[in-house]
Write an enzyme that holds these catalytic residues in place. Structure first.
Site, mmCIF file in Angstrom:
data_model
loop_
_atom_site.group_PDB
_atom_site.id
_atom_site.type_symbol
_atom_site.label_atom_id
_atom_site.label_comp_id
_atom_site.label_asym_id
_atom_site.label_seq_id
_atom_site.Cartn_x
_atom_site.Cartn_y
_atom_site.Cartn_z
ATOM 1 N N ASP A 145 0.863 -1.109 0.009
ATOM 2 C CA ASP A 145 -0.053 0.013 -0.026
ATOM 3 C C ASP A 145 0.666 1.276 0.041
ATOM 4 O O ASP A 145 1.518 1.584 1.009
ATOM 5 C CB ASP A 145 -0.791 0.136 1.214
ATOM 6 C CG ASP A 145 -1.818 1.101 1.218
ATOM 7 O OD1 ASP A 145 -2.002 2.083 0.151
ATOM 8 O OD2 ASP A 145 -2.538 1.473 2.428
ATOM 9 N N LYS A 167 1.461 7.972 0.851
ATOM 10 C CA LYS A 167 2.002 7.787 2.374
ATOM 11 C C LYS A 167 3.413 8.411 2.373
ATOM 12 O O LYS A 167 4.437 8.119 1.431
ATOM 13 C CB LYS A 167 2.122 6.234 2.732
ATOM 14 C CG LYS A 167 0.691 5.644 2.893
ATOM 15 C CD LYS A 167 1.050 4.213 3.422
ATOM 16 C CE LYS A 167 -0.326 3.608 3.537
ATOM 17 N NZ LYS A 167 -1.039 4.057 4.667
ATOM 18 N N ASP A 195 -0.029 -5.087 4.901
ATOM 19 C CA ASP A 195 -1.440 -4.654 4.829
ATOM 20 C C ASP A 195 -2.300 -5.864 4.097
ATOM 21 O O ASP A 195 -3.655 -5.539 3.999
ATOM 22 C CB ASP A 195 -1.306 -3.320 3.901
ATOM 23 C CG ASP A 195 -2.702 -2.535 4.370
ATOM 24 O OD1 ASP A 195 -3.290 -2.680 5.493
ATOM 25 O OD2 ASP A 195 -2.980 -1.570 3.528
ATOM 26 N N ASP A 246 -5.803 6.244 0.161
ATOM 27 C CA ASP A 246 -5.360 5.476 1.178
ATOM 28 C C ASP A 246 -6.361 4.689 1.925
ATOM 29 O O ASP A 246 -5.772 3.924 3.136
ATOM 30 C CB ASP A 246 -4.323 6.609 1.859
ATOM 31 C CG ASP A 246 -3.327 5.783 2.748
ATOM 32 O OD1 ASP A 246 -2.925 4.537 2.253
ATOM 33 O OD2 ASP A 246 -2.690 6.280 3.572
ATOM 34 N N ARG A 279 -11.209 -0.627 2.310
ATOM 35 C CA ARG A 279 -12.763 -0.757 2.294
ATOM 36 C C ARG A 279 -13.287 -0.969 0.969
ATOM 37 O O ARG A 279 -14.271 -1.616 0.810
ATOM 38 C CB ARG A 279 -13.089 0.192 3.178
ATOM 39 C CG ARG A 279 -13.241 1.676 2.351
ATOM 40 C CD ARG A 279 -13.030 2.758 3.453
ATOM 41 N NE ARG A 279 -12.018 2.750 4.337
ATOM 42 C CZ ARG A 279 -11.923 3.367 5.388
ATOM 43 N NH1 ARG A 279 -12.710 4.611 5.482
ATOM 44 N NH2 ARG A 279 -10.709 3.586 6.053
#
Length: 517
Positions: free
Chosen positions: A269, A276, A287, A347, A351
């Site tokens: 990620d 990030k 992740d 980010d 979900r």
């Protein structure tokens, strides 16, 4: 996939004697004053007379009359205060097994005694075994590059118990935890989406688990539109292309219960367009801990073969890459359930992956007997901030009526895999409400979850809406209990996602709850 074999010992005097097959004795106890075994008690007392540390910290004691000439004494400290729990036994076991291994032991005997006689310590010996295995695990890359027997030399662990322990069940659960640690704790190229899928296929080869891998680009684009958007920037690199892994276990006999799992498998990620920065990308190869835990639980089922239960899992293995084709905030993408999702932050990608998986599972769950749905994910920093090393169980109304979270949390306490139950409330649904007629739900705000009020609860509201599960809550004709599990705080020991050992949480709690350990 090897790990220390668990072996039952019921004769303490014979097992600890110098003539036994064990090459060390590990004693875990509050203190040694109330030991029933005279050999252990006198050995400890004689060392304590010359070393004041004995009984205060984990120590290796040399004793010619004890198996292997080694006694590792690991005091737990008090266990009867209101805040103590069985994890103190696990913590002692972790220290002791490493000391025994480094001293040359390859087949130690584990003795746990003097724990409180209440329900919270019923499985203290088994929890100690799991703790020992946790401490002995070495990363998959290390085992592949080096001699596995050299870096994981402990072959078996004896468990002293007056009665019979179910060693097959213990080893089944540890097998699942080990698979979860391997999948989660491996660097992003070794466990890229295609290789994550391959590792699952290898793990379940010859088992009763049916494995299907969806790799076709057109199918993923059509059937998993949110998932595909997350992986859109990665599809141009074959070794990073997304995969959906479907696992299905069906026990013998009449199926009385159906469980459906969605696992977040973000193999790396970057944060995507919401990149990030400030060093926060390190550790993001892990992740995928939710997907790893889902596969681990299915491995437990494959080994234990419980009857009357069916488990269906969908794992989304995706890389959230950055580049010219990356998805961006403000895009509106229609989910598999037909819900128009406005992207609030790239980010908050996990979900999106879970929503499509849950939508597919929802369609199957509607026709199933006694269904319960779960999503498992390293989803939010807020869960780790709010609950520390505990899994967060966020329930919908139907799950709350069935006490799904409470049952998992209660049994997790007994088995050393604890969690906290968290309510989903109206504020969470208000937070992700649409702001225009162009969309139906907002995926996220554009700030970090750790500084957002109810930062680990509102994502469950999004998942419920985007997957269509909101239409199957407690007020529906066909309610579907749904529990979102955020393992951002429980997924690794000590909280360092780059370096610490993955725990496999909540594999043990799930196995204890649904396999009847």
């Amino acid at each position: 996939m090897t790990f220390p074999q668990a072996k039952n010992e019921s004769n303490i005097d014979k097992a600890i004697s110098s003539g036994s097959d064990w090459d060390a004795v590990i004693l875990i106890a509050q203190d040694h004053q109330h030991l029933n075994n005279l050999t252990l008690k006198e050995t400890i007392a004689s060392h304590q007379r010359i070393d004041a540390r004995v009984g205060k910290e984990c120590m290796l004691l040399i004793a010619s009359g004890i198996a292997g000439g080694r006694l590792v004494y690991a005091p737990t400290g008090p266990l009867d205060r209101g805040f103590d729990d069985v994890r103190r036994v696990s913590d002692a076991a972790k220290k002791a097994i490493v000391m025994a291994r480094d001293a040359g032991s390859r087949n130690p005997l584990l003795v746990v005694c003097g724990v409180p006689e209440d329900q919270g310590y019923t499985h203290a010996l088994e929890v100690a075994y799991f703790g020992a295995c946790q401490a002995l695990w070495q990363p998959l890359e290390a085992r592949e590059a080096l001699n596995e027997e050299d870096i994981e030399p402990v072959k078996s662990i004896g468990l002293y118990a007056k009665g019979k322990l179910d060693m097959d069940a213990l080893e089944a659960v540890e097998s699942g935890r080990r698979l979860a640690r391997d999948l989660c704790g491996t660097e992003p190229e070794r466990m890229s989406p295609p290789r994550f899928a391959e590792y699952c296929e290898q793990a379940f080869e010859g088992s009763s688990v049916k494995v299907e891998v969806v790799s076709d680009d057109a199918t993923l684009r059509k059937d998993y539109p949110l998932l595909y958007a997350v992986g859109r920037c990665s599809v141009h690199t074959p070794r990073h292309q997304p995969r959906v892994i479907r696992l299905e276990y069906t026990g013998e006999g009449e199926i009385l219960q159906n469980l459906f799992f969605a696992g977040k498998g973000i193999t790396y990620d970057t944060g995507g367009a919401d990149l990030k920065t400030g060093g926060h990308m390190a550790g993001m190869s892990r992740d995928k801990g939710g997907a790893a835990a889902v596969a681990g639980f299915v491995q437990c089922l494959a080994r234990c073969q419980p009857k009357g239960i069916r488990v269906v899992a969908e794992i989304g293995a995706v890389r959230n890459s950055i580049g010219s084709d990356a998805f961006v905030a403000d895009e509106i993408i229609t989910s598999h359930a037909g819900v128009r999702v406005r992207i609030g932050n790239t980010d908050a990608e996990g979900r999106l992956v879970l929503a499509d998986l849950l939508s597919h599972l929802r369609e199957q769950a509607k026709e199933a007997i006694d269904p319960t749905l779960f999503s498992v994910a390293t989803l939010t920093g807020h869960a780790a901030m709010a609950y520390g090393p505990y899994t967060a169980y966020v329930e919908n109304g139907a799950a709350r009526e069935h006490h799904c979270g409470d049952k998992l949390a209660n049994i997790g306490d007994i088995w050393g895999d604890p969690g906290e139950v968290s309510r989903s409330r109206k504020e969470d649904f208000d937070f992700v409400r649409p702001r225009t007629k162009a969309d139906d739900v907002l995926s996220s705000n554009n700030g970090p979850s750790s500084t957002t009020a109810r930062g680990h609860q509102f994502p469950m509201a999004f998942l419920s809406i985007a997957s269509g599960l909101i239409n199957h809550d407690s007020n529906a004709d066909k309610p579907l209990p749904y529990v979102h599990m955020d393992i951002a705080g429980s997924g690794v020991d000590a909280g360092d996602w780059q370096h610490d050992t993955p725990t496999g949480a909540p594999v043990v709690a799930l196995a204890a709850r649904y396999m009847g350990l």
